[in-house]
Design a protein around this motif. Structure first.
Motif, mmCIF file in Angstrom:
data_model
loop_
_atom_site.group_PDB
_atom_site.id
_atom_site.type_symbol
_atom_site.label_atom_id
_atom_site.label_comp_id
_atom_site.label_asym_id
_atom_site.label_seq_id
_atom_site.Cartn_x
_atom_site.Cartn_y
_atom_site.Cartn_z
ATOM 1 N N ASP A 55 -41.010 15.702 2.215
ATOM 2 C CA ASP A 55 -40.903 15.762 3.669
ATOM 3 C C ASP A 55 -39.573 15.141 4.069
ATOM 4 O OD1 ASP A 55 -41.544 16.278 6.283
ATOM 5 O OD2 ASP A 55 -43.303 14.988 6.345
ATOM 6 N N ILE A 56 -39.222 15.293 5.310
ATOM 7 C CA ILE A 56 -38.030 14.666 5.872
ATOM 8 C C ILE A 56 -38.507 13.674 6.924
ATOM 9 C CG2 ILE A 56 -35.965 15.071 7.247
ATOM 10 C CD1 ILE A 56 -35.841 17.855 5.974
ATOM 11 N N ASP A 57 -38.016 12.433 6.827
ATOM 12 C CA ASP A 57 -38.444 11.438 7.810
ATOM 13 C C ASP A 57 -37.305 10.963 8.713
ATOM 14 O OD1 ASP A 57 -37.049 9.771 6.109
ATOM 15 O OD2 ASP A 57 -38.678 8.324 5.858
ATOM 16 N N GLY A 58 -36.209 11.693 8.695
ATOM 17 C CA GLY A 58 -35.108 11.358 9.583
ATOM 18 C C GLY A 58 -33.823 12.021 9.121
ATOM 19 N N TYR A 59 -32.767 11.776 9.871
ATOM 20 C CA TYR A 59 -31.454 12.329 9.549
ATOM 21 C C TYR A 59 -30.420 11.217 9.624
ATOM 22 C CZ TYR A 59 -33.432 16.977 10.060
ATOM 23 O OH TYR A 59 -34.190 18.106 9.892
ATOM 24 N N SER A 60 -29.394 11.349 8.824
ATOM 25 C CA SER A 60 -28.271 10.426 8.837
ATOM 26 C C SER A 60 -27.012 11.271 9.036
ATOM 27 C CB SER A 60 -28.217 9.652 7.513
ATOM 28 O OG SER A 60 -27.120 8.784 7.497
ATOM 29 N N SER A 61 -26.889 11.817 10.240
ATOM 30 C CA SER A 61 -25.812 12.767 10.535
ATOM 31 C C SER A 61 -24.445 12.106 10.482
ATOM 32 C CB SER A 61 -26.012 13.379 11.919
ATOM 33 O OG SER A 61 -27.195 14.138 11.943
ATOM 34 N N GLU A 62 -23.471 12.887 10.027
ATOM 35 C CA GLU A 62 -22.089 12.427 10.017
ATOM 36 C C GLU A 62 -21.167 13.619 10.191
ATOM 37 O OE1 GLU A 62 -20.706 10.678 6.349
ATOM 38 O OE2 GLU A 62 -21.579 12.258 5.157
ATOM 39 N N ILE A 63 -19.959 13.328 10.612
ATOM 40 C CA ILE A 63 -18.922 14.332 10.755
ATOM 41 C C ILE A 63 -17.710 13.836 9.978
ATOM 42 C CG2 ILE A 63 -17.350 15.499 12.352
ATOM 43 C CD1 ILE A 63 -19.575 15.199 14.495
ATOM 44 N N VAL A 64 -17.217 14.664 9.081
ATOM 45 C CA VAL A 64 -16.007 14.353 8.323
ATOM 46 C C VAL A 64 -14.841 14.997 9.076
ATOM 47 C CG1 VAL A 64 -14.829 14.632 6.114
ATOM 48 C CG2 VAL A 64 -17.316 14.315 6.175
ATOM 49 N N TYR A 65 -13.796 14.196 9.339
ATOM 50 C CA TYR A 65 -12.661 14.734 10.086
ATOM 51 C C TYR A 65 -11.349 14.461 9.367
ATOM 52 C CZ TYR A 65 -11.583 10.003 11.729
ATOM 53 O OH TYR A 65 -11.265 8.672 11.786
ATOM 54 N N GLU A 66 -10.391 15.330 9.624
ATOM 55 C CA GLU A 66 -9.014 15.148 9.186
ATOM 56 C C GLU A 66 -8.143 15.760 10.261
ATOM 57 O OE1 GLU A 66 -5.922 16.201 5.531
ATOM 58 O OE2 GLU A 66 -8.014 16.863 5.409
ATOM 59 N N ALA A 67 -7.083 15.058 10.633
ATOM 60 C CA ALA A 67 -6.237 15.549 11.712
ATOM 61 C C ALA A 67 -4.799 15.119 11.505
ATOM 62 C CB ALA A 67 -6.731 15.028 13.063
ATOM 63 N N GLU A 68 -3.892 15.968 11.963
ATOM 64 C CA GLU A 68 -2.488 15.600 12.052
ATOM 65 C C GLU A 68 -2.303 14.915 13.403
ATOM 66 O OE1 GLU A 68 -0.244 19.187 9.763
ATOM 67 O OE2 GLU A 68 -0.972 19.619 11.776
ATOM 68 N N LEU A 69 -1.499 13.874 13.431
ATOM 69 C CA LEU A 69 -1.204 13.252 14.715
ATOM 70 C C LEU A 69 -0.260 14.168 15.478
ATOM 71 C CD1 LEU A 69 -0.772 9.481 13.815
ATOM 72 C CD2 LEU A 69 -2.739 10.634 14.810
#
Length: 157
Positions: A55-69
């Motif tokens: 079963d799933i009892d939750g989420y640990s969401s994340e976003i991976v980012y990379e950007a040029e200034l």
């Protein structure tokens, strides 16, 4: 049936005040902005059964980012400032709005989701040709489901 493209789901960063955020797009300068849901799995085996139940009892969401200034990107400026000034807690967090432009609820109104994320910078100043930043945004609050009104650029629950 028509295929939904990557462009039909867009992300925005809240750069205004707490009461009424100004949503700026994750656009020019961003090389990567990848959402990962990271479901938290649990398994159990009951006494009378041979196999495990999952079963799933939750989420640990994340976003991976990379950007040029790049000059003029309020979203990148905010992430860069948090990293440079080593901010944490409420000051080191951003609100991210995800808008599904393929899910129109009413004319000009789209399904949208907002969540606060803590900024976890990993590299600052990377790259020989252009200055780059990268890191992760980790979920720091409940997911709010609502609507994005394109004519006003606002989110409502």
């Amino acid at each position: 049936m028509s295929e939904i493209s990557r462009y039909d789901r867009q992300y925005f960063v809240g750069v205004g005040g707490d009461k009424t955020p100004l949503w700026t797009p994750v656009g020019e300068g961003f090389l990567r902005f990848e959402e990962k849901k990271n479901p938290q799995e649990v398994y159990r085996r009951y006494y009378h059964e041979e196999d495990l139940r999952g079963d799933i009892d939750g989420y640990s969401s994340e976003i991976v980012y990379e950007a040029e200034l790049v000059k003029g990107s309020a979203a990148i400026d905010k992430l860069n400032r948090i990293a440079n000034e080593e901010l944490f807690g409420k000051e080191g967090a951003v609100e991210i709005m995800t808008v599904d432009f393929f899910n129109e609820v009413l004319p000009g109104v789209y399904r949208a989701y907002v969540r606060a994320y803590s900024v976890c910078p990993e590299n600052c100043g990377e790259g020989a040709e252009s200055l780059k930043i990268r890191g992760r945004l980790i979920a720091n609050g409940e997911l709010t489901i609502g609507q994005f009104i394109s004519s006003t650029g606002t989110f409502t629950e």
